[in-house]
Design an enzyme around this catalytic site. Structure first.
Site, PDB file in Angstrom:
ATOM      1  N   HIS A  14     -23.724 -73.291 -51.819  1.00  0.00           N
ATOM      2  CA  HIS A  14     -23.246 -71.950 -51.458  1.00  0.00           C
ATOM      3  C   HIS A  14     -24.376 -71.112 -50.865  1.00  0.00           C
ATOM      4  O   HIS A  14     -25.156 -70.492 -51.589  1.00  0.00           O
ATOM      5  CB  HIS A  14     -22.672 -71.275 -52.714  1.00  0.00           C
ATOM      6  CG  HIS A  14     -21.998 -69.965 -52.465  1.00  0.00           C
ATOM      7  ND1 HIS A  14     -20.714 -69.694 -52.906  1.00  0.00           N
ATOM      8  CD2 HIS A  14     -22.410 -68.840 -51.840  1.00  0.00           C
ATOM      9  CE1 HIS A  14     -20.376 -68.474 -52.566  1.00  0.00           C
ATOM     10  NE2 HIS A  14     -21.399 -67.919 -51.921  1.00  0.00           N
ATOM     11  N   HIS A  16     -24.807 -68.716 -47.075  1.00  0.00           N
ATOM     12  CA  HIS A  16     -24.255 -68.309 -45.776  1.00  0.00           C
ATOM     13  C   HIS A  16     -25.357 -68.430 -44.733  1.00  0.00           C
ATOM     14  O   HIS A  16     -26.435 -67.845 -44.923  1.00  0.00           O
ATOM     15  CB  HIS A  16     -23.759 -66.867 -45.854  1.00  0.00           C
ATOM     16  CG  HIS A  16     -22.726 -66.672 -46.922  1.00  0.00           C
ATOM     17  ND1 HIS A  16     -21.384 -66.577 -46.664  1.00  0.00           N
ATOM     18  CD2 HIS A  16     -22.847 -66.573 -48.278  1.00  0.00           C
ATOM     19  CE1 HIS A  16     -20.711 -66.427 -47.799  1.00  0.00           C
ATOM     20  NE2 HIS A  16     -21.578 -66.416 -48.797  1.00  0.00           N
ATOM     21  N   HIS A 193     -14.490 -67.667 -52.285  1.00  0.00           N
ATOM     22  CA  HIS A 193     -15.189 -66.626 -53.043  1.00  0.00           C
ATOM     23  C   HIS A 193     -14.170 -65.908 -53.932  1.00  0.00           C
ATOM     24  O   HIS A 193     -13.172 -65.387 -53.437  1.00  0.00           O
ATOM     25  CB  HIS A 193     -15.799 -65.594 -52.097  1.00  0.00           C
ATOM     26  CG  HIS A 193     -17.077 -66.014 -51.453  1.00  0.00           C
ATOM     27  ND1 HIS A 193     -17.185 -67.103 -50.639  1.00  0.00           N
ATOM     28  CD2 HIS A 193     -18.328 -65.471 -51.520  1.00  0.00           C
ATOM     29  CE1 HIS A 193     -18.444 -67.219 -50.218  1.00  0.00           C
ATOM     30  NE2 HIS A 193     -19.159 -66.239 -50.737  1.00  0.00           N
ATOM     31  N   GLU A 196     -16.322 -62.491 -58.203  1.00  0.00           N
ATOM     32  CA  GLU A 196     -17.639 -61.874 -57.981  1.00  0.00           C
ATOM     33  C   GLU A 196     -17.425 -60.360 -58.165  1.00  0.00           C
ATOM     34  O   GLU A 196     -17.835 -59.802 -59.177  1.00  0.00           O
ATOM     35  CB  GLU A 196     -18.137 -62.203 -56.569  1.00  0.00           C
ATOM     36  CG  GLU A 196     -19.484 -61.570 -56.213  1.00  0.00           C
ATOM     37  CD  GLU A 196     -19.830 -61.687 -54.715  1.00  0.00           C
ATOM     38  OE1 GLU A 196     -18.916 -61.865 -53.889  1.00  0.00           O
ATOM     39  OE2 GLU A 196     -21.027 -61.539 -54.387  1.00  0.00           O
ATOM     40  N   ASP A 274     -26.920 -68.018 -52.089  1.00  0.00           N
ATOM     41  CA  ASP A 274     -25.974 -67.109 -51.414  1.00  0.00           C
ATOM     42  C   ASP A 274     -26.512 -66.567 -50.078  1.00  0.00           C
ATOM     43  O   ASP A 274     -26.115 -67.046 -49.016  1.00  0.00           O
ATOM     44  CB  ASP A 274     -25.571 -65.970 -52.360  1.00  0.00           C
ATOM     45  CG  ASP A 274     -24.194 -65.396 -52.062  1.00  0.00           C
ATOM     46  OD1 ASP A 274     -23.489 -65.957 -51.205  1.00  0.00           O
ATOM     47  OD2 ASP A 274     -23.817 -64.386 -52.702  1.00  0.00           O
ATOM     48  N   ASP A 275     -27.362 -65.560 -50.131  1.00  0.00           N
ATOM     49  CA  ASP A 275     -27.957 -64.946 -48.925  1.00  0.00           C
ATOM     50  C   ASP A 275     -29.423 -64.655 -49.264  1.00  0.00           C
ATOM     51  O   ASP A 275     -29.801 -63.494 -49.478  1.00  0.00           O
ATOM     52  CB  ASP A 275     -27.235 -63.627 -48.592  1.00  0.00           C
ATOM     53  CG  ASP A 275     -25.735 -63.818 -48.460  1.00  0.00           C
ATOM     54  OD1 ASP A 275     -25.286 -64.321 -47.426  1.00  0.00           O
ATOM     55  OD2 ASP A 275     -25.008 -63.485 -49.424  1.00  0.00           O
TER      56      ASP A 275
HETATM   57  N1  ADE Z   1     -20.663 -63.009 -47.421  1.00  0.00           N
HETATM   58  C1  ADE Z   1     -21.976 -63.166 -47.529  1.00  0.00           C
HETATM   59  N2  ADE Z   1     -22.383 -63.014 -48.802  1.00  0.00           N
HETATM   60  C2  ADE Z   1     -21.278 -62.754 -49.528  1.00  0.00           C
HETATM   61  C3  ADE Z   1     -21.033 -62.507 -50.904  1.00  0.00           C
HETATM   62  N3  ADE Z   1     -22.011 -62.501 -51.814  1.00  0.00           N
HETATM   63  N4  ADE Z   1     -19.775 -62.267 -51.283  1.00  0.00           N
HETATM   64  C4  ADE Z   1     -18.785 -62.259 -50.379  1.00  0.00           C
HETATM   65  N5  ADE Z   1     -18.957 -62.500 -49.087  1.00  0.00           N
HETATM   66  C5  ADE Z   1     -20.202 -62.728 -48.655  1.00  0.00           C
HETATM   67 ZN    ZN Z   2     -21.290 -66.148 -50.845  1.00  0.00          ZN
END
Ligand code: ADE
Ligand code: ZN
Length: 332
Positions: A14, A16, A193, A196, A274-275
């Site tokens: 996971h 992006h 997703h 969260e 994630d990011d």
């Molecule tokens: N797109 C990028 N990061 C995300 C996240 N943490 N939750 C939902 N969409 C996303």
């Molecule tokens: Zn994500």
């Protein structure tokens, strides 16, 4: 002589691709296209945002700077080399036809660019990678269907999954069921997703309407014991992103994050970044910090990587290689 053990091999499900862009690379793209970055970065040179909505906006601004196939090749090569340098043997990245289109890039060029970057990193380090096409939930049901259609109509051997990202508080899950049905019929692995910013009902919706084998985040399932039992019974794998959750304020502190409670309840969990630069994290940091805070030994870390390989959207021959690497990396 005492030798320091190497880290347990890691695997990520996971992340992006646009969210993996390091600020230095984003600045390089801004120079390439002569774009003023405005307030994208703070005075320390880090991404500037303060909540989920402003995070998503900053993410879109950075993504729009990657405009050509080679820009994405550079981004993917950079990210997969960084992953490999931290002991990762496998990574899946979420890709987004919407973000490619926003930047004026065709889906074909976008996917070929990312595939080229993964290939270069693979040749340099041995890391394996795949892509998961995603729709953006807050762009609406039609847009998510389009993302699925694009992935189905323009297949690529390295695009092996379909998912949905974006703001899960938008839209009833039934609105997106058609997109998942199309992706499933095309043989793509499915993830969504949920859990969260949405509560347990969002996870239940993803299971009931999308038929996913994996949930992105999913951690708020912990609020519903019946749902936790369902995750265990159905063998659903959670793509847990602890650093992201703490950064975005879902939990105040890693100590209060439910990843260990879920694991001890028998839910299959994996660790993910994630990011990463948005949350000042990396996959290595996620493994190291959760292990430190929850006292996870090498056997538990190995189990987490094995869960990721089990749940990966890749072919059996690749999985076999990954299991061998995991065994070789933990033979101590
Ligand atoms: N797109 C990028 N990061 C995300 C996240 N943490 N939750 C939902 N969409 C996303
Ligand atoms: Zn994500």
């Amino acid at each position: 002589m005492i030798t320091k053990p190497t880290v347990v091999p890691r695997a990520e499900l996971h992340c992006h691709i646009e969210g993996a862009a390091p600020p230095t690379l984003v600045r390089k793209m801004a120079q390439r296209y002569n774009v003023d970055l405005g307030d994208l970065f703070n005075s320390a040179g880090e991404y500037a945002w303060h909540d989920f909505t402003t995070f998503l906006k900053a993410y879109d601004v950075a993504a729009a700077l990657f405009r050509k196939q080679e820009d994405y090749a550079e981004l993917a090569e950079t990210y997969f080399r960084m992953l490999a340098a931290e002991g990762a043997i496998y990574g899946e990245v979420f890709i987004s036809s919407d973000h490619a289109a926003n930047a004026g890039l065709s889906y074909r060029a976008y996917v070929e660019g990312i595939a080229e970057g993964i290939k270069r990193a693979n040749e340099a380090t041995g890391i394996e990678g795949r892509m998961i096409a995603t729709g953006v939930r807050h762009y609406g049901a039609k847009s998510v269907e389009n993302a699925a259609l694009t992935a189905v109509n323009e297949p690529h051997p390295m695009v092996t999954g379909f998912g949905i990202a974006g703001d899960e508080r938008e839209g009833h899950p039934s609105n997106y069921a058609k997109a998942f049905k199309m992706a499933k019929e095309a043989g793509l692995g499915l993830t969504a997703h949920a859990g969260e910013f949405g509560g347990p009902e969002s996870v239940i919706g993803a299971l009931d309407y999308f038929g996913v084998s994996r949930i992105g985040h999913g951690v708020r399932a912990v609020e519903d014991p019946e749902l936790v039992k369902r995750l265990v019974d159905e063998g659903i794998v959670l793509e847990v992103c602890p650093g992201s959750n703490v950064s975005l304020g879902v939990y105040t502190n890693l100590r209060f994050h439910p990843v260990n409670i879920l694991r001890q309840a028998g839910v299959k969990i994996t660790l993910n970044s994630d990011d990463p630069p948005f949350f000042k994290s990396t996959l290595g940091h996620e493994y190291a910090e959760t292990s430190r805070v929850f006292g996870w030994d090498r056997a538990i870390q190995k189990e987490i990587t094995k869960t990721a390989i089990d749940a990966a959207f890749c072919d059996e021959a690749t999985k076999k290689k990954l299991y061998e690497k995991l065994e070789a990396g933990t033979a101590d």
